[in-house]
Design a protein around this motif. Structure first.
Motif, PDB file in Angstrom:
ATOM      1  N   LYS A  59       0.807  -1.415  -0.044  1.00  8.25           N
ATOM      2  CA  LYS A  59      -0.043   0.139   0.066  1.00  8.25           C
ATOM      3  C   LYS A  59       0.926   1.259  -0.069  1.00  8.25           C
ATOM      4  CE  LYS A  59      -0.252   0.940   4.772  1.00  8.25           C
ATOM      5  NZ  LYS A  59      -0.964   1.673   5.809  1.00  8.25           N
ATOM      6  N   LEU A  60       0.281   2.521  -0.379  1.00 11.25           N
ATOM      7  CA  LEU A  60       1.193   3.699  -0.395  1.00 11.25           C
ATOM      8  C   LEU A  60       0.435   4.523   0.451  1.00 11.25           C
ATOM      9  CD1 LEU A  60       1.194   4.030  -4.285  1.00 11.25           C
ATOM     10  CD2 LEU A  60       2.939   3.113  -2.934  1.00 11.25           C
ATOM     11  N   GLU A  61       1.197   5.392   1.274  1.00  9.32           N
ATOM     12  CA  GLU A  61       0.886   6.387   2.040  1.00  9.32           C
ATOM     13  C   GLU A  61       1.405   7.625   1.506  1.00  9.32           C
ATOM     14  OE1 GLU A  61       1.742   3.419   5.940  1.00  9.32           O
ATOM     15  OE2 GLU A  61       3.371   4.933   5.210  1.00  9.32           O
ATOM     16  N   PHE A  62       0.652   9.018   2.014  1.00 12.98           N
ATOM     17  CA  PHE A  62       1.103  10.125   1.669  1.00 12.98           C
ATOM     18  C   PHE A  62       1.221  10.742   2.988  1.00 12.98           C
ATOM     19  CE2 PHE A  62      -1.250   8.518  -1.754  1.00 12.98           C
ATOM     20  CZ  PHE A  62      -0.582   8.740  -2.934  1.00 12.98           C
ATOM     21  N   LEU A  63       2.523  11.050   3.613  1.00 11.88           N
ATOM     22  CA  LEU A  63       2.816  11.476   4.713  1.00 11.88           C
ATOM     23  C   LEU A  63       2.453  13.049   4.921  1.00 11.88           C
ATOM     24  CD1 LEU A  63       6.473   9.823   5.284  1.00 11.88           C
ATOM     25  CD2 LEU A  63       4.044   8.779   5.468  1.00 11.88           C
ATOM     26  N   ASN A  64       2.047  13.452   6.272  1.00  6.56           N
ATOM     27  CA  ASN A  64       1.581  14.623   6.676  1.00  6.56           C
ATOM     28  C   ASN A  64       2.853  15.217   7.508  1.00  6.56           C
ATOM     29  OD1 ASN A  64      -0.834  15.075   5.248  1.00  6.56           O
ATOM     30  ND2 ASN A  64      -1.927  14.121   7.116  1.00  6.56           N
ATOM     31  N   TYR A  65       3.864  14.369   7.702  1.00 11.57           N
ATOM     32  CA  TYR A  65       4.923  14.925   8.427  1.00 11.57           C
ATOM     33  C   TYR A  65       6.407  14.647   7.965  1.00 11.57           C
ATOM     34  CZ  TYR A  65       3.595  10.289   9.405  1.00 11.57           C
ATOM     35  OH  TYR A  65       3.316   8.701   9.264  1.00 11.57           O
ATOM     36  N   ALA A  66       6.455  15.005   6.579  1.00  7.20           N
ATOM     37  CA  ALA A  66       7.580  14.907   5.798  1.00  7.20           C
ATOM     38  C   ALA A  66       8.622  16.141   6.474  1.00  7.20           C
ATOM     39  CB  ALA A  66       7.360  15.037   4.542  1.00  7.20           C
ATOM     40  N   GLY A  67       9.868  15.841   6.240  1.00  5.03           N
ATOM     41  CA  GLY A  67      10.863  16.745   6.901  1.00  5.03           C
ATOM     42  C   GLY A  67      11.006  16.965   8.183  1.00  5.03           C
ATOM     43  N   PRO A  68      11.651  18.050   8.662  1.00  6.29           N
ATOM     44  CA  PRO A  68      12.054  18.391   9.939  1.00  6.29           C
ATOM     45  C   PRO A  68      10.696  19.031  10.716  1.00  6.29           C
ATOM     46  CG  PRO A  68      13.197  19.909   8.785  1.00  6.29           C
ATOM     47  CD  PRO A  68      12.674  18.832   7.712  1.00  6.29           C
ATOM     48  N   SER A  69      10.790  18.534  11.938  1.00  4.93           N
ATOM     49  CA  SER A  69       9.853  19.300  13.061  1.00  4.93           C
ATOM     50  C   SER A  69      10.884  20.345  13.587  1.00  4.93           C
ATOM     51  CB  SER A  69       9.201  18.493  13.911  1.00  4.93           C
ATOM     52  OG  SER A  69       8.971  19.094  15.134  1.00  4.93           O
ATOM     53  N   PRO A  70      10.418  21.775  13.328  1.00  5.98           N
ATOM     54  CA  PRO A  70      11.360  22.697  13.720  1.00  5.98           C
ATOM     55  C   PRO A  70      11.586  22.670  15.185  1.00  5.98           C
ATOM     56  CG  PRO A  70       9.442  23.858  12.375  1.00  5.98           C
ATOM     57  CD  PRO A  70       9.168  22.410  12.614  1.00  5.98           C
ATOM     58  N   VAL A  71      10.642  22.324  16.220  1.00  4.77           N
ATOM     59  CA  VAL A  71      11.080  22.401  17.493  1.00  4.77           C
ATOM     60  C   VAL A  71      12.099  21.311  17.901  1.00  4.77           C
ATOM     61  CG1 VAL A  71       9.090  20.910  18.229  1.00  4.77           C
ATOM     62  CG2 VAL A  71      10.197  22.248  19.916  1.00  4.77           C
ATOM     63  N   ALA A  72      11.727  20.169  17.371  1.00  5.82           N
ATOM     64  CA  ALA A  72      12.810  18.957  17.331  1.00  5.82           C
ATOM     65  C   ALA A  72      14.088  19.261  16.825  1.00  5.82           C
ATOM     66  CB  ALA A  72      12.205  17.564  16.861  1.00  5.82           C
ATOM     67  N   MET A  73      14.279  19.998  15.766  1.00  6.18           N
ATOM     68  CA  MET A  73      15.187  20.300  15.096  1.00  6.18           C
ATOM     69  C   MET A  73      16.154  21.331  16.054  1.00  6.18           C
ATOM     70  SD  MET A  73      16.116  21.942  11.208  1.00  6.18           S
ATOM     71  CE  MET A  73      17.679  22.756  10.784  1.00  6.18           C
ATOM     72  N   ALA A  74      15.271  22.396  16.609  1.00  5.44           N
ATOM     73  CA  ALA A  74      15.840  23.425  17.360  1.00  5.44           C
ATOM     74  C   ALA A  74      16.816  22.649  18.441  1.00  5.44           C
ATOM     75  CB  ALA A  74      14.749  24.291  17.874  1.00  5.44           C
ATOM     76  N   LEU A  75      16.229  21.768  19.156  1.00  2.54           N
ATOM     77  CA  LEU A  75      16.935  21.218  20.261  1.00  2.54           C
ATOM     78  C   LEU A  75      18.355  20.529  20.129  1.00  2.54           C
ATOM     79  CD1 LEU A  75      13.809  19.862  22.119  1.00  2.54           C
ATOM     80  CD2 LEU A  75      14.852  22.071  22.203  1.00  2.54           C
ATOM     81  N   ARG A  76      18.487  20.052  18.411  1.00  2.00           N
ATOM     82  CA  ARG A  76      19.515  19.377  17.890  1.00  2.00           C
ATOM     83  C   ARG A  76      20.566  20.126  17.416  1.00  2.00           C
ATOM     84  NH1 ARG A  76      15.131  16.601  18.347  1.00  2.00           N
ATOM     85  NH2 ARG A  76      15.321  14.225  19.078  1.00  2.00           N
ATOM     86  N   GLU A  77      20.309  21.571  17.143  1.00  2.00           N
ATOM     87  CA  GLU A  77      21.349  22.270  16.425  1.00  2.00           C
ATOM     88  C   GLU A  77      22.512  22.767  17.213  1.00  2.00           C
ATOM     89  OE1 GLU A  77      21.222  23.013  12.586  1.00  2.00           O
ATOM     90  OE2 GLU A  77      20.193  21.233  13.061  1.00  2.00           O
ATOM     91  N   ASP A  78      23.567  23.183  16.391  1.00  2.00           N
ATOM     92  CA  ASP A  78      24.407  23.851  17.380  1.00  2.00           C
ATOM     93  C   ASP A  78      24.674  25.196  17.165  1.00  2.00           C
ATOM     94  OD1 ASP A  78      25.609  23.948  14.714  1.00  2.00           O
ATOM     95  OD2 ASP A  78      27.429  22.837  14.994  1.00  2.00           O
ATOM     96  N   ALA A  79      23.476  25.851  17.194  1.00  2.00           N
ATOM     97  CA  ALA A  79      23.440  27.396  16.943  1.00  2.00           C
ATOM     98  C   ALA A  79      22.154  27.768  17.922  1.00  2.00           C
ATOM     99  CB  ALA A  79      23.240  27.700  15.402  1.00  2.00           C
ATOM    100  N   TRP A  80      22.187  29.077  18.114  1.00  2.00           N
ATOM    101  CA  TRP A  80      20.998  29.719  18.812  1.00  2.00           C
ATOM    102  C   TRP A  80      20.807  30.909  18.112  1.00  2.00           C
ATOM    103  CZ3 TRP A  80      24.260  27.912  22.877  1.00  2.00           C
ATOM    104  CH2 TRP A  80      25.438  28.627  23.328  1.00  2.00           C
ATOM    105  N   GLY A  91       5.095   7.138   2.046  1.00  2.00           N
ATOM    106  CA  GLY A  91       5.657   5.927   2.426  1.00  2.00           C
ATOM    107  C   GLY A  91       4.790   4.659   1.986  1.00  2.00           C
ATOM    108  N   GLY A  92       4.993   3.526   2.567  1.00  2.00           N
ATOM    109  CA  GLY A  92       4.221   2.306   2.108  1.00  2.00           C
ATOM    110  C   GLY A  92       4.783   1.308   2.616  1.00  2.00           C
ATOM    111  N   LEU A  93       3.731   0.322   2.721  1.00  2.00           N
ATOM    112  CA  LEU A  93       4.198  -1.118   3.478  1.00  2.00           C
ATOM    113  C   LEU A  93       4.064  -2.179   2.499  1.00  2.00           C
ATOM    114  CD1 LEU A  93       2.307  -0.995   7.006  1.00  2.00           C
ATOM    115  CD2 LEU A  93       4.656  -0.265   6.351  1.00  2.00           C
TER     116      LEU A  93
END
Lengths: 528, 177
Positions: free
Chosen positions: A351-372, A391-393
């Motif tokens: 089956k094929l899926e169309f994701l609604n969460y592609a790419g980075p989530s800004p808040v999650a990314m913010a906590l992993r960057e080496d900048a502020w 996606g797909g299974l």
């Protein structure tokens, strides 16, 4: 003595217990893990976003209790694939719920056939959808027939779905709504979704169905729940014809429970492990294992995916669930469209899926960057906003060599050999992943996506659906349980789990687990 | 973009904290700070001083936002408060040692330097880790989480309903404005 002892408080155990209690039976559930109500789900959600907490920390998996081996050839990451505690793996699941297709049950998509037909399962599917509170549009033209609409209205399509819809149409691919075990409106004393966006691994609003909800309903009907009570083995009478008691550990002491009937609902890994750990003179190769098939035919669904960026906003990561899919190729994976070539050869369903969460989530990314400061803000703004992904299974064919066995060289916190996941991704599965990628590429190119990544045959991974390890069969030599979910060998031992699936198609298994649990409960009730 | 105490409440609600009295209920007096630890005023001053460095320059209203958010996070969570105290004290001690002034008393560029020299930008957050890892966990990432899991912070980078915020199920359906 209780009427029924259920091992496991995940969705299968919860539904079995609730239904039997409703029929007036005395039921006790033994659950290896804890209740999860001491820590608020919002705190677990924060753990899931913040990098300082490992994925297994969200639901407290890992350590000596959960030790396992994965002797290959392919590695299996077992402890991110399951949760031990009240609600089981539905605590961290995505909440995707489908009925298997008739061609799955007949064995046409992947052998072997089930000894049950779609008509046998159909009424139980509807009841499981009601228990979970499934939101769906009933508009999937490839799904098996329904007798009535889903219990809740579907979540409307996302903005990115609308971008995909046009591209799909241009290459001859039909899309439809994805059913979700997630409240689109308040239902069954649970709130509607409020868009926290972290569905897997935590829904902090309670809108996503989790089996702890059913456990609470079962307890209200009188079911006894014993937590932190891992079952060590099952003991039988001298002839090995009936289980007499379950031996478990609680508060450091070994304890036993006697029951008329025993139902195993501990998932596709721990159920075969417990049967193998329960070997005796009457059952030298493991309880209920005269077929030699306990633990064999372990199979999963494999991920096929592709994604990249567009030169326009795509509005991702507002929610953590999927609203649109295509099951067009499911029963006929080699079929072409006007724009996508047909393929010959033996292919599995997908089956094929169309994701609604592609790419980075800004808040999650913010906590992993080496900048502020401004630099971080600019990085986040640059990184977020234009990603899309599919996606797909793919349904892996069950193979005897893929199996759960005991690793006698390692023990858990109670001195029992740990499970060993012996697993290999086969050629048919890899070929089908390539086929899914081919269609994903056609759709993404039609959309004008700059494709940046592919999850293909060499970098796929499992979907954490543990199936096949106590397969269902009519003939005792061909499987472990009968079509009514009772084991062939032991008169009062039943299994409610995806472990009984002869094949798991290519659809997320939990709705079928729920349907089988209800069928199992009716069988157990009739036996009492 | 101006942050308000209302934004702090929105961020707190994403963290599962709701205050019966709303904005008015948030005050230093409402938080039962440990008598043994540093003063709550000092802790809040250090957090605010850090936020002025790690938040983008176009964000205003930082002091009220940080105070309201931090008080909400601290209330009733002794272990968390101990972690925040520990990390802010470590930051202060480092500033005193290297710059001869408490962290909050330094100019913004010196605060930035202290955090960088401490190794915080490349440290992985860890509540039980090294000094840099604890400062990353309890100070820098705590503040970044508060900002970027809130609708106002999310909008700075293009998403008005970020992960961790219960912003409803309408925004995912909407196209760009």
């Amino acid at each position: 003595m209780t009427d029924v002892c259920v091992v496991g408080a995940g969705p299968a155990g919860a539904l079995v217990a609730d239904r039997l209690a409703a029929a007036g039976r005395d039921v006790t559930i033994l659950e290896a893990g804890p209740r999860f109500d001491e820590t608020p789900d919002t705190e677990r959600m924060e753990r899931s976003i913040r990098p300082g907490h490992a994925p297994t920390e969200v639901w407290e998996m890992g350590g000596p209790r959960d030790a396992y081996s994965a002797s290959g050839p392919d590695f299996y990451p077992l402890n991110v694939a399951r949760v031990k505690g009240v609600g089981g793996t539905t605590n961290h699941w995505q909440g995707m719920v489908y009925r298997l297709h008739e061609a799955d049950l007949s064995g046409e998509n992947n052998p072997p056939s089930w000894p049950l037909s779609y008509d046998d399962l159909r009424p139980y599917y509807l009841e499981a959808e009601r228990a979970f509170g499934v939101a769906g549009a009933s508009d999937d033209p490839y799904a098996p027939p329904r007798e009535e609409p889903h219990p809740l209205p579907a979540f409307p399509p996302s903005y990115s779905d609308s971008l995909f819809a046009e591209a799909c149409e241009s290459v001859g691919v039909t899309t439809h709504a994805a059913p979700n075990a997630r409240n689109s409106e308040p239902y069954d004393d649970r709130a509607a979704c409020v868009g926290y966006g972290t569905c897997k691994p935590v829904c902090a609003s309670g809108a996503k169905y989790s089996a702890d909800h059913t456990v609470r309903q079962a307890e209200a009907k009188g079911v006894d729940l014993v937590t932190q009570a891992p079952v060590q083995r099952l003991e039988t009478d001298a002839a090995g014809e009936r289980v007499t008691r379950a031996v478990y550990v609680r508060d450091g002491a070994q304890r036993t429970i006697e029951a008329e009937q025993f139902v195993l609902a501990a998932g596709g890994v721990e159920i075969p492990r417990l049967l193998l750990l329960s070997a005796s003179d009457a059952h030298p190769d493991g309880l209920a294992n005269s077929s030699g098939l306990v633990g064999r035919y372990f199979h999963d669904h494999l991920f096929a995916g592709m994604g990249g960026t567009l030169d326009e906003p795509t509005r991702q990561n507002h929610v953590g669930f999927i609203t649109t899919e295509s099951h067009q190729f499911y029963d006929d994976p080699g079929a072409g469209t006007g724009e996508i070539p047909a393929r010959d050869g033996d292919l599995a369903p997908f089956k094929l899926e169309f994701l609604n969460y592609a790419g980075p989530s800004p808040v999650a990314m913010a906590l992993r960057e080496d900048a502020w400061g401004d630099e971080l803000r600019d990085r986040l703004a640059d990184a977020y906003g234009t990603h899309v992904a599919m996606g797909g299974l793919v349904g892996q064919p069950p193979l005897a060599r893929n199996r759960i066995t005991l690793d006698e060289s390692r023990t858990d916190d109670h001195g029992n050999p740990v499970p060993d996941v012996v697993w290999e991704i086969d050629e048919k599965t890899r070929r089908t992943i390539e086929r899914a990628n081919e269609i994903q590429r056609a759709i993404l190119e039609a959309l004008g996506v700059d494709i940046e990544w592919t999850a293909g045959p060499e970098d796929t991974g499992p979907a954490y659906h543990h199936m096949g390890t106590t397969r269902m069969s009519r003939a005792p030599e061909a499987g472990v349980v009968r079509p009514d979910c009772r084991t062939h060998d032991v008169g009062n031992l039943w299994v409610a789990s995806s472990s009984v699936f002869p094949n798991g198609g290519a659809l997320n298994p939990t709705l079928t687990i729920g349907a089988l649990a209800l069928l199992c409960a009716d069988s157990v009730d009739a036996s009492l | 973009m101006r942050l308000t105490r209302r934004d702090a409440l929105a961020a707190l609600s994403g963290a599962g904290i709701t205050l019966g009295g709303g904005v008015a209920a948030l005050s230093r007096e409402s938080v039962d700070a440990s008598e043994a630890g540093p003063s709550l005023d000092d802790t809040l001053a250090t957090l605010t001083a850090a936020a002025e460095v790690v938040y983008p320059s176009d964000v205003e209203g930082i002091e009220a936002f940080v105070e309201a958010y931090s008080l909400g996070r601290i209330e009733g969570r002794d272990e968390y408060l101990a972690g925040v105290h520990d990390a802010t004290v470590a930051l202060d001690e480092t500033a005193l040692s290297w710059e001869d002034a408490r962290f909050a008393a330094l100019a913004a560029d010196r605060r930035d330097t202290v955090l960088r020299q401490l190794g915080v930008p490349t440290a992985d957050e860890d509540p039980d880790g090294t000094r840099a890892e604890r400062v990353r966990y309890y100070v820098v990432n705590e503040l970044l989480y508060a900002l970027y899991a809130s609708p106002t912070g999310g909008e700075l980078v293009g998403i008005e309903n970020p992960q961790g915020h219960p912003g409803g199920v309408a925004s995912y359906q909407r196209g760009p404005r």
